[in-house]
Design a protein around this motif. Sequence first.
Motif, short mmCIF file in Angstrom:
data_model
loop_
_atom_site.label_atom_id
_atom_site.label_comp_id
_atom_site.label_asym_id
_atom_site.label_seq_id
_atom_site.Cartn_x
_atom_site.Cartn_y
_atom_site.Cartn_z
N MET A 176 40.52 -15.46 -10.57
CA MET A 176 39.16 -15.42 -10.02
C MET A 176 38.33 -14.36 -10.75
SD MET A 176 37.26 -16.59 -7.28
CE MET A 176 38.00 -16.61 -5.66
N ILE A 177 38.98 -13.25 -11.06
CA ILE A 177 38.29 -12.16 -11.77
C ILE A 177 38.09 -12.51 -13.24
CG2 ILE A 177 38.35 -9.71 -12.32
CD1 ILE A 177 37.95 -10.56 -9.27
N ASP A 178 39.03 -13.27 -13.82
CA ASP A 178 38.81 -13.78 -15.19
C ASP A 178 37.48 -14.53 -15.25
OD1 ASP A 178 41.45 -12.96 -15.41
OD2 ASP A 178 42.12 -14.76 -16.45
N THR A 179 37.27 -15.42 -14.29
CA THR A 179 36.04 -16.22 -14.27
C THR A 179 34.81 -15.35 -14.08
OG1 THR A 179 37.16 -18.22 -13.51
CG2 THR A 179 34.83 -18.05 -13.02
N LEU A 180 34.90 -14.38 -13.18
CA LEU A 180 33.77 -13.48 -12.95
C LEU A 180 33.41 -12.72 -14.22
CD1 LEU A 180 31.75 -12.18 -10.96
CD2 LEU A 180 33.50 -10.45 -10.48
N MET A 181 34.41 -12.15 -14.88
CA MET A 181 34.13 -11.36 -16.08
C MET A 181 33.61 -12.23 -17.22
SD MET A 181 37.18 -8.53 -16.17
CE MET A 181 37.23 -7.20 -14.96
N ALA A 182 34.13 -13.44 -17.33
CA ALA A 182 33.68 -14.33 -18.41
C ALA A 182 32.24 -14.78 -18.23
CB ALA A 182 34.59 -15.55 -18.48
N ASN A 183 31.76 -14.75 -16.98
CA ASN A 183 30.42 -15.25 -16.69
C ASN A 183 29.44 -14.16 -16.27
OD1 ASN A 183 30.56 -18.41 -16.76
ND2 ASN A 183 32.43 -17.77 -15.71
N TYR A 184 29.87 -12.91 -16.35
CA TYR A 184 29.07 -11.82 -15.80
C TYR A 184 27.68 -11.73 -16.44
CZ TYR A 184 28.73 -7.52 -13.08
OH TYR A 184 28.39 -6.57 -12.14
N ASP A 185 27.63 -11.99 -17.74
CA ASP A 185 26.34 -11.91 -18.43
C ASP A 185 25.52 -13.20 -18.31
OD1 ASP A 185 26.91 -9.33 -19.25
OD2 ASP A 185 27.85 -9.98 -21.12
N ARG A 186 26.09 -14.20 -17.65
CA ARG A 186 25.41 -15.49 -17.48
C ARG A 186 24.90 -15.69 -16.06
NH1 ARG A 186 28.74 -19.75 -17.57
NH2 ARG A 186 27.02 -21.14 -18.13
N LEU A 187 25.08 -14.71 -15.18
CA LEU A 187 24.67 -14.87 -13.79
C LEU A 187 23.18 -15.19 -13.73
CD1 LEU A 187 26.68 -12.00 -12.05
CD2 LEU A 187 27.34 -14.38 -12.45
N LYS A 188 22.82 -16.06 -12.79
CA LYS A 188 21.50 -16.67 -12.78
C LYS A 188 20.74 -16.30 -11.50
CE LYS A 188 21.71 -20.89 -14.02
NZ LYS A 188 21.97 -22.36 -13.95
N ASN A 189 19.54 -15.77 -11.67
CA ASN A 189 18.71 -15.38 -10.53
C ASN A 189 18.29 -16.63 -9.75
OD1 ASN A 189 16.80 -14.37 -8.75
ND2 ASN A 189 15.86 -13.02 -10.25
N PRO A 190 18.66 -16.72 -8.46
CA PRO A 190 18.26 -17.89 -7.68
C PRO A 190 16.80 -17.85 -7.24
CG PRO A 190 19.56 -16.41 -6.33
CD PRO A 190 19.56 -15.83 -7.72
N ASN A 191 16.12 -16.73 -7.55
CA ASN A 191 14.68 -16.60 -7.23
C ASN A 191 14.38 -16.88 -5.77
OD1 ASN A 191 13.82 -15.90 -9.91
ND2 ASN A 191 14.13 -18.05 -10.49
N ILE A 192 15.08 -16.15 -4.91
CA ILE A 192 14.88 -16.28 -3.46
C ILE A 192 13.83 -15.27 -3.02
CG2 ILE A 192 15.99 -15.94 -1.21
CD1 ILE A 192 18.62 -16.81 -2.61
N SER A 193 12.96 -15.69 -2.14
CA SER A 193 11.99 -14.76 -1.57
C SER A 193 12.10 -14.80 -0.05
CB SER A 193 10.56 -15.13 -2.00
OG SER A 193 10.23 -16.44 -1.57
N VAL A 194 11.80 -13.66 0.57
CA VAL A 194 11.83 -13.55 2.02
C VAL A 194 10.42 -13.20 2.47
CG1 VAL A 194 12.85 -12.39 4.01
CG2 VAL A 194 14.22 -12.79 1.97
N ASN A 195 9.84 -14.07 3.29
CA ASN A 195 8.46 -13.90 3.75
C ASN A 195 7.49 -13.72 2.58
OD1 ASN A 195 9.28 -13.97 6.49
ND2 ASN A 195 9.87 -11.82 6.36
N GLY A 196 7.73 -14.50 1.52
CA GLY A 196 6.83 -14.50 0.37
C GLY A 196 7.06 -13.35 -0.59
N LYS A 197 8.04 -12.50 -0.32
CA LYS A 197 8.30 -11.35 -1.18
C LYS A 197 9.63 -11.55 -1.91
CE LYS A 197 8.56 -6.29 -1.12
NZ LYS A 197 8.58 -5.08 -0.26
N ALA A 198 9.63 -11.40 -3.24
CA ALA A 198 10.84 -11.57 -4.03
C ALA A 198 11.85 -10.48 -3.68
CB ALA A 198 10.51 -11.52 -5.52
N LEU A 199 13.12 -10.84 -3.75
CA LEU A 199 14.18 -9.87 -3.48
C LEU A 199 14.22 -8.80 -4.56
CD1 LEU A 199 17.11 -12.26 -2.47
CD2 LEU A 199 15.67 -10.91 -0.93
N GLU A 200 14.47 -7.55 -4.16
CA GLU A 200 14.63 -6.46 -5.11
C GLU A 200 16.09 -6.04 -5.17
OE1 GLU A 200 12.08 -3.30 -3.95
OE2 GLU A 200 10.23 -4.45 -4.20
N ALA A 201 16.54 -5.64 -6.35
CA ALA A 201 17.93 -5.20 -6.51
C ALA A 201 18.26 -4.09 -5.53
CB ALA A 201 18.17 -4.73 -7.94
N LYS A 202 19.37 -4.23 -4.84
CA LYS A 202 19.86 -3.29 -3.82
C LYS A 202 18.90 -3.20 -2.63
CE LYS A 202 23.10 -2.60 -6.75
NZ LYS A 202 24.34 -3.39 -6.63
#
Length: 371
Positions: A176-202
Motif C-alpha cells: 500500500m505504501i509502495d503505491t502511495l510513494m509511487a504516486n505521491y507527486d501525481r496526487l490530484k487536487n479535487p478542488n472541493i470548496s466549502v460554502n464557496g470557499k476553496a480548501l486551504e492546506a492544513k
Amino acid sequence: MNITIVAGARPNFMKVAPIIKAIERVNKSEKIISFRLIHTGQHYDSKMSGNFFEELGIPEPNANLEAGGGTQAEQTAAIMVRFEKELMENRPQIVLVVGDVTSTMACSITAKKLNIEVVHIEAGIRSGDLSMPEEINRMVTDSITDHFFTTSEHANENLLKNGVPQNRIHFVGNTMIDTLMANYDRLKNPNISVNGKALEAKGYFTLTLHRPSNVDQENQFIEIMDAILDGTGDYPIVFPVHPRTAKLLENLNIKDPRLCFVEPLSYLEFNFLVKNSKGVITDSGGITEETTVMGIPCLTLRNNTERPETITVGTNELAGTDPDKIRAYLRQIVKGEWKEGSIPPLWDGKAADRIVASLLRIYVEKLSSVY
C-alpha cells in the motif's frame, strides 16, 4: 512461473498495482513470470473501483467475475463458483491474494481445494475482534496459506504464535505504501470548496466512516458526528461518503455549515485531500497506514486495530466511539499538540520488489527440485 492475482475491492487494487509493476520489471529482459489479473467484482460501484486501473497504471483485468452484491454468504458463494471455473480453465502455479476482504478468503479456499498454492500478501494482521468480517477473512485465509508476506513484526509474531513455520513467513513491508510513494507527486487536487470557499492546506479535517458498528445505529452515529463537529473547532470537515453510508445519511438530519459531503474520490484525489488535512478521522485501517507515512494526525473511531504499528510508531490513536474521547483527541489536533510519529520498518516503497524476488526464489527452486 504462472500466477493468478486476485483483486476484489478498492484497497486490493492499491496493493496489487506495485506487484504487477515489479513483475513487469523482472520480465523486461526475459519473461520469467506470467500472470492473470482477476477482478472478482466485489466492489461493483464504478466510483469505488472503476478508474483504479487507469489511475494506478495497471492493465485491465483478464476477467471480471462480477460477483458483487448480496449477503456475505451469497457473495462468498458467487466468488467461489466463478473463481473455480476461472482456475479450471486457466490453472496457475500460485494464487496470490491480498488484504482481508471477502474475495481474499473465498479465492483462497477455492484455490486450496484445487491443490493450488496460496500466497497471502498482508498476512498475519489481527484485530482480535470477531465481530469484524475482515477478521474472519484473515483467520481463514491464513489457516490455509502456503507463504505469508507480512507488513510488520506484529504480524510475524501473530503467525508464529499460530504455529506457522518461520521459513514460510516473509517480512517484506507494505505494498500500500509502495503505491502511495509511487504516486505521491501525481496526487490530484479535487478542488472541493466549502460554502464557496476553496480548501486551504492544513485548514480542514478529512472524515471517513463506513463500519456498521459506527453508522448502523442512528443515535450512536449522531452522537459521533456531534462530537466530531464539537471537537474540530471552526475547521471545515470534508466527508467522502461511502455508498453504504450515503444510504444511511439519507434518513438522518445531520447538517452543519462546516460539514461537506462529497462523493467517493479517486485514489489520487483522496490522498491529496489526506496529505493536506489538519487531521484525519476514520474507521478504516488502510488510511491509518497512509497517514502514518504522510505524518498526518489520525484518529481512529474503533476500539481495536489490526495495525498497531500505526499507533506505536505512527501518527494514529484509537478513540473508540466515546464522544468525550473523540472531542478530547480532536482538540489536541486543533491545538497542534499531536505526537510526531515515524515510519515503520520496510515501509520504504520497495515491498513489491522484495515479494517478487522471494516468489522467484521459493518457486523457481521448487520447480528445479521437481525436474
